[in-house]
Design an enzyme around this catalytic site. Sequence first.
Site, PDB file in Angstrom:
ATOM      1  N   GLN A 172       0.833  -1.201   0.000  1.00 49.24           N
ATOM      2  CA  GLN A 172       0.000   0.000   0.000  1.00 49.24           C
ATOM      3  C   GLN A 172       0.866   1.249   0.000  1.00 49.24           C
ATOM      4  OE1 GLN A 172      -2.318   0.443   3.607  1.00 49.24           O
ATOM      5  NE2 GLN A 172      -3.929   1.551   2.551  1.00 49.24           N
ATOM      6  N   SER A 219       4.415  -1.468   4.366  1.00 44.26           N
ATOM      7  CA  SER A 219       4.532  -2.838   4.872  1.00 44.26           C
ATOM      8  C   SER A 219       4.649  -3.836   3.731  1.00 44.26           C
ATOM      9  CB  SER A 219       3.312  -3.183   5.733  1.00 44.26           C
ATOM     10  OG  SER A 219       3.252  -2.363   6.878  1.00 44.26           O
ATOM     11  N   GLU A 244     -10.188  -1.873   4.987  1.00 46.66           N
ATOM     12  CA  GLU A 244      -9.112  -2.274   5.900  1.00 46.66           C
ATOM     13  C   GLU A 244      -9.656  -2.528   7.295  1.00 46.66           C
ATOM     14  OE1 GLU A 244      -4.669  -0.674   7.215  1.00 46.66           O
ATOM     15  OE2 GLU A 244      -6.170   0.756   6.512  1.00 46.66           O
ATOM     16  N   GLU A 248      -4.154  11.153  16.570  1.00 46.67           N
ATOM     17  CA  GLU A 248      -4.418  12.572  16.378  1.00 46.67           C
ATOM     18  C   GLU A 248      -5.309  12.806  15.163  1.00 46.67           C
ATOM     19  OE1 GLU A 248      -1.533  11.220  16.946  1.00 46.67           O
ATOM     20  OE2 GLU A 248      -0.677  12.181  18.714  1.00 46.67           O
TER      21      GLU A 248
END
Length: 413
Positions: free
Chosen positions: A131, A172, A260, A388
Amino acid sequence: MDLTYSAADEAFRTEVRTWLEDNLAGEFAALRGLGGPGREHEAHEERLAWDRHLAAHGWTCLGWPVEHGGRGLPLFWQVIFHEEYARANAPARVNHLGEELLGPTLIAFGTPAQQQRFLPRIAAVEELWCQGYSEPNAGSDLANVQTRARLETGPSGQQDEWVIDGQKVWTSLAHVADWCFVVARTEPAGGDGSARRHHGLSYLLVPMDQPGVEVRPIVQLTATSEFNEVFFTGARTAADLVVGRPGDGWKVAMATLGFERGVSTIGQQTGFRRELDAVIALARGNGTIDDPVLRDRLARASAELEVIRLNALRTLSLDAATQARLGSTSIAKLLWASWHRTLGELVMAVRGSDGLFATGDPADGGLDEWQRLYLFSRADTIYGGSDEIQRNILAERVLGLPREVRGEPKGAS
């Protein structure tokens, strides 16, 4: 939301449980518990073979429509599969990004040609994906993406191609991926305070095995390197490998993030329960369970995890529009990430000074499972959308609060 299981549901559960018991044997028996966040380096080739074994027996793409190579199973049965897969301590899947993220995105937004080209290979675990979202200055703030793509005539002179330049980070499994779904800017954006920051992004499918792509590993606290920096320098992909229309990449990318945080998260919660049960057993074994403060923390963790599981099931029962209106996916990410990071701290409290020393070089297996859990769980509140950013999404899009001020206000010195 009805959480009772019918006779047909229980029959399917038995089918899944029996198949896993019969097949996590022989050459696959040693794979139990291997892989997953912070441990993706473990037995990659063997887990890839296991994924292909699952595919050959119809246990991949359970929720995909039949016409796209899936089984079209109802949501509850998908939940049951992920629960039983986690309870069996089956190995972490290496095809997650293709099967759970890109596949559903192509089903929703891809052209027939894109679906025919990629979906069968994803379902058969013949091509692996990564991704390409985060960047050094655009982590969870995806609208700030600076990687650029432009259309040029290809070397053959017969077909236009996208030419991509930029850098992605925290990618990843990029080092084992065949393809990457990349969010790149193909048109200028508006000002920082404008909704046009989200305009002009495109969602491209880019082959990794080409001269213009360089993958550099990033060493983690656990001394492993499952994610990477990826540099695109004149990398190319065909003009028709844009998902959705050029400039509509924000919408497509947000849909991918929704997938996801879909049904596979139920397996994640089941895995968390197994970890918590093991921590409780550890506390009983070394006597720390008798500490009333620690016992209260363990009880609290158990109750909170049940709330997280029920919230995940409730979220799955909602349609996509309602999930977006309520900010359900952001709430879920905030809940599980903070809980799991706290579990890492809790296990270190249970172990005491015994958990402070590695048995050897961390890069050579010197960390035990609890030390790895503690170290890697520090990242839980950052990857996949930082806390955040999730709070900003809830504040601005759900509660309607003013947007966060970006940069220095005018007139600031």
